[in-house]
Design a protein around this motif. Structure first.
Motif, PDB file in Angstrom:
ATOM      1  N   LYS A 116       0.591  -1.194  -0.175  1.00  0.00           N
ATOM      2  CA  LYS A 116       0.145  -0.068  -0.037  1.00  0.00           C
ATOM      3  C   LYS A 116       0.908   1.282  -0.048  1.00  0.00           C
ATOM      4  O   LYS A 116       2.010   1.233   0.595  1.00  0.00           O
ATOM      5  CB  LYS A 116      -0.736  -0.129   1.202  1.00  0.00           C
ATOM      6  CG  LYS A 116      -1.904  -1.124   1.467  1.00  0.00           C
ATOM      7  CD  LYS A 116      -3.148  -1.183   0.481  1.00  0.00           C
ATOM      8  CE  LYS A 116      -3.931  -2.385   0.929  1.00  0.00           C
ATOM      9  NZ  LYS A 116      -4.846  -2.697  -0.178  1.00  0.00           N
ATOM     10  N   ASP A 117       0.341   2.409  -0.598  1.00  0.00           N
ATOM     11  CA  ASP A 117       0.919   3.553  -0.703  1.00  0.00           C
ATOM     12  C   ASP A 117       0.233   4.347   0.465  1.00  0.00           C
ATOM     13  O   ASP A 117      -0.588   4.882   0.538  1.00  0.00           O
ATOM     14  CB  ASP A 117       0.724   4.425  -1.920  1.00  0.00           C
ATOM     15  CG  ASP A 117       1.463   5.528  -2.086  1.00  0.00           C
ATOM     16  OD1 ASP A 117       2.010   5.897  -0.838  1.00  0.00           O
ATOM     17  OD2 ASP A 117       1.560   6.227  -2.939  1.00  0.00           O
ATOM     18  N   VAL A 118       0.983   4.317   1.688  1.00  0.00           N
ATOM     19  CA  VAL A 118       0.525   4.929   3.096  1.00  0.00           C
ATOM     20  C   VAL A 118       0.263   6.350   2.879  1.00  0.00           C
ATOM     21  O   VAL A 118      -0.655   6.835   3.324  1.00  0.00           O
ATOM     22  CB  VAL A 118       1.300   4.413   4.137  1.00  0.00           C
ATOM     23  CG1 VAL A 118       0.886   5.133   5.240  1.00  0.00           C
ATOM     24  CG2 VAL A 118       1.594   2.915   4.344  1.00  0.00           C
ATOM     25  N   ARG A 119       1.283   7.154   2.080  1.00  0.00           N
ATOM     26  CA  ARG A 119       0.879   8.425   1.882  1.00  0.00           C
ATOM     27  C   ARG A 119      -0.385   9.001   1.533  1.00  0.00           C
ATOM     28  O   ARG A 119      -1.101   9.555   1.731  1.00  0.00           O
ATOM     29  CB  ARG A 119       2.266   9.118   1.069  1.00  0.00           C
ATOM     30  CG  ARG A 119       3.370   9.323   1.929  1.00  0.00           C
ATOM     31  CD  ARG A 119       4.544   9.869   1.115  1.00  0.00           C
ATOM     32  NE  ARG A 119       4.633   8.920  -0.101  1.00  0.00           N
ATOM     33  CZ  ARG A 119       5.022   9.332  -1.030  1.00  0.00           C
ATOM     34  NH1 ARG A 119       5.667  10.579  -1.141  1.00  0.00           N
ATOM     35  NH2 ARG A 119       5.369   8.315  -2.057  1.00  0.00           N
ATOM     36  N   LYS A 124      -5.910  10.515   1.086  1.00  0.00           N
ATOM     37  CA  LYS A 124      -7.456  10.451   0.851  1.00  0.00           C
ATOM     38  C   LYS A 124      -8.208  10.357   1.971  1.00  0.00           C
ATOM     39  O   LYS A 124      -9.493  10.860   2.097  1.00  0.00           O
ATOM     40  CB  LYS A 124      -7.571   9.006   0.311  1.00  0.00           C
ATOM     41  CG  LYS A 124      -8.720   8.536  -0.352  1.00  0.00           C
ATOM     42  CD  LYS A 124      -8.764   7.345  -0.968  1.00  0.00           C
ATOM     43  CE  LYS A 124      -9.832   7.003  -1.780  1.00  0.00           C
ATOM     44  NZ  LYS A 124     -10.005   5.568  -2.190  1.00  0.00           N
ATOM     45  N   ALA A 125      -7.689   9.858   3.303  1.00  0.00           N
ATOM     46  CA  ALA A 125      -8.387  10.073   4.542  1.00  0.00           C
ATOM     47  C   ALA A 125      -8.576  11.559   5.014  1.00  0.00           C
ATOM     48  O   ALA A 125      -9.326  11.783   5.586  1.00  0.00           O
ATOM     49  CB  ALA A 125      -7.805   9.147   5.583  1.00  0.00           C
TER      50      ALA A 125
END
Length: 127
Positions: A116-119, A124-125
């Motif tokens: 996953k691309d955490v950034r 998005k969140a």
């Protein structure tokens, strides 16, 4: 007579020791969502096993040898720049990564892990 007694004692000791040895097996991990064909894909288990392969496409397969039964965590990331570290920007992983909780059993031989691309997920969140 002494030889027979010694053999029985030795057999008993070996039998008892064998029951305390934990079952171990290899775990094949298919890593998906690799961002580029640069650098390496790395994996480590909190039990000490680790592996790495060159990133050559959007998937890679790694094998963790002699994984003991029981619960463990797997840490997987794509070291895109090849510096053997999970790079961070403002404390957030800059490289695609994943943490997997696993209950390793003798039957568990293969799992899939998606990086996953955490950034991007954090951005998005926030919206």
């Amino acid at each position: 007579m002494k030889t027979i007694g010694f053999k029985w004692v030795a057999l008993c000791i070996v039998s008892v020791c064998a029951t305390f040895v934990s079952v171990q097996s290899d775990l094949t991990v298919k890593v998906k969502n690799i961002r580029s064909a640069k650098g390496k894909v790395m994996i480590a288990a909190d039990k000490g096993q680790y592996a790495m392969v060159d990133a050559t496409g959007d998937t890679a397969t790694l094998v963790l040898k002699e994984m003991p039964e029981g619960k463990c965590k797997l840490y997987v990331y794509h070291d895109e720049n090849g510096n053997y570290q999970l790079d961070r920007e403002d404390g957030v992983p800059a490289e695609n990564c994943a943490i997997v909780d696993l209950d390793m059993t003798a039957e568990a031989k293969t799992i899939d892990v998606e990086l996953k691309d955490v950034r991007a997920l954090q951005d998005k969140a926030k919206k």
